[in-house]
Design an enzyme around this catalytic site. Sequence first.
Site, PDB file in Angstrom:
ATOM      1  N   ASP A  72       7.553   0.109  -1.082  1.00 25.55           N
ATOM      2  CA  ASP A  72       6.492  -0.308  -0.422  1.00 25.55           C
ATOM      3  C   ASP A  72       5.869  -1.403  -0.997  1.00 25.55           C
ATOM      4  OD1 ASP A  72       4.564  -0.691   1.425  1.00 25.55           O
ATOM      5  OD2 ASP A  72       3.397   1.343   0.800  1.00 25.55           O
ATOM      6  N   LYS A  74      -1.668  -8.653   4.125  1.00 27.73           N
ATOM      7  CA  LYS A  74      -2.793  -9.268   2.965  1.00 27.73           C
ATOM      8  C   LYS A  74      -2.646 -10.391   2.816  1.00 27.73           C
ATOM      9  CE  LYS A  74      -3.492  -4.859   3.160  1.00 27.73           C
ATOM     10  NZ  LYS A  74      -3.650  -3.606   2.940  1.00 27.73           N
ATOM     11  N   TRP A 118      -1.593   5.606  -1.738  1.00 33.57           N
ATOM     12  CA  TRP A 118      -2.410   5.046  -0.744  1.00 33.57           C
ATOM     13  C   TRP A 118      -2.160   6.465   0.336  1.00 33.57           C
ATOM     14  CZ3 TRP A 118       0.564   3.106   4.198  1.00 33.57           C
ATOM     15  CH2 TRP A 118      -0.232   2.718   5.228  1.00 33.57           C
TER      16      TRP A 118
HETATM   17  N1  PLP Z   1       1.130   0.392   1.946  1.00 37.17           N
HETATM   18  C1  PLP Z   1       0.213   0.259   1.196  1.00 37.17           C
HETATM   19  C2  PLP Z   1       0.484   0.522  -0.561  1.00 37.17           C
HETATM   20  C3  PLP Z   1      -0.915  -0.152   1.492  1.00 37.17           C
HETATM   21  O1  PLP Z   1      -2.144  -0.321   0.629  1.00 37.17           O
HETATM   22  C4  PLP Z   1      -1.116  -0.674   2.849  1.00 37.17           C
HETATM   23  C5  PLP Z   1      -2.519  -1.038   3.443  1.00 37.17           C
HETATM   24  O2  PLP Z   1      -3.583  -1.102   2.904  1.00 37.17           O
HETATM   25  C6  PLP Z   1      -0.212  -0.518   3.615  1.00 37.17           C
HETATM   26  C7  PLP Z   1       0.878  -0.098   3.198  1.00 37.17           C
HETATM   27  C8  PLP Z   1       0.043  -0.820   5.220  1.00 37.17           C
HETATM   28  O3  PLP Z   1      -0.036  -2.184   5.605  1.00 37.17           O
HETATM   29  P1  PLP Z   1      -0.167  -2.444   7.043  1.00 37.17           P
HETATM   30  O4  PLP Z   1      -1.678  -2.751   7.295  1.00 37.17           O
HETATM   31  O5  PLP Z   1       0.540  -3.809   7.042  1.00 37.17           O
HETATM   32  O6  PLP Z   1       0.433  -1.574   8.050  1.00 37.17           O
END
Ligand code: PLP
Length: 397
Positions: free
Chosen positions: A209, A245, A127
């Site tokens: 994560d 999500k 990401w």
């Molecule tokens: N970590 C990963 C792997 C993600 O894909 C995402 C969002 O797309 C996040 C963290 C971040 O999530 P948030 O929108 O809750 O900050």
Amino acid sequence: DESARLSQSPDDLPSVSVSVQFSDFAYRTDEGKPWVLPVVKKVESIIVNDTTLNHEYLPILGLPEFRSSASKIALGDDSPAIQENRVGAVQCLGGTGALKMGAEFLRRFYNGNNNTKTPVFVSAPTWENHNAVFSNAGFEDVRPYKYWDAQNRGLDLAGFLGDLESCPEHSIFVLHACAHNPTGTDPTQEQWKQIAEVMMRRKLFVFFDSAYQGFASGSLDKDAWAVRYFVSMGFEMLCAQSFSKNFGLYNERVGNLTIVARDADNLKRVLSQMEKIVRTTWSNPPSQGARVVAVTLNSPELFAEWKDNVKTMADRVLLMRAQLKAKLQALGTPGTWEHITDQIGMFSFTGLNPNQVEYMIKEKHIYLMASGRINMCGLTTKNIDYVAESIHEAVTS
Ligand code: PLP
């Protein structure tokens, strides 16, 4: 003119582009619409009608019943670490906020005070925000570890283990708990065991994560297997949890940083430092989204309903995967398409090359990343034939 200015010239203050198509990361229904989970609607009306609630500040570390229930779904109700009082949490602004708080803490206190040289390893690919979050927290050495085997469209386990073996001791590794973004490829349980063995032996730090718990398999427990296995092995760790999500609460910014410490005393000291970091960052977190999650997780009926809602989302993605693969196979599209159903979660690395991606975008108006990554939620029963035929054309033209 000697007056203070924000900048003298574009060289001092260049414009930068932070182009993020947030809908790329979001769930869509079979009608292509955002989905407010029915359980969330129900809980929101409970909250609105609760006359005991007000808009006073929350504590610095957040809503206690949110933090504890969020950690519980990551580690399991019966987690020995929770029973030993060495698990704590910080309510954060989304999964991103949880990563940020964890990164800030680690830079200040892990492996020596303010050790900006400790390497932080993120998967190749990952990401895209992972790199920036850790370097912005002051880490000067953020590097990739081998993960994706493009040739075989699967995990490069040998490469991954090799990087774990050869990196400096005490390095930090960011691991995707499940539904790896962007490849949709997770280690199997056997592979996680091998990864854990090397990480323990080489004294590496685990930062999970967890942004898609429930989304990968439809089961919260199954999706938390890796995190729980590492805890059972005795790792101290951080785990950033996002509820964007799996609760569809994207704009409420609900996240939690779970801390698994060595012992209760250590945890107390970690949390006190976390309080200091939060106080100077956002002072205290917002309540609405965290309250929705806490009310849901703390009621057996609502919890069951939520699990059902998560399964609805996960099942729709699984169905789209199965149909896309079947349609490509029926069309006789050259190549193997097993990876479409082997991969899990919201994203798929289609294996389309940059020319094929360009064809999809320019000729077919189907938008995907240059890497060939698609958001499976963009597929619906209405457009899947068109998408499959377009992939076929892109591959054969
Ligand atoms: N970590 C990963 C792997 C993600 O894909 C995402 C969002 O797309 C996040 C963290 C971040 O999530 P948030 O929108 O809750 O900050």
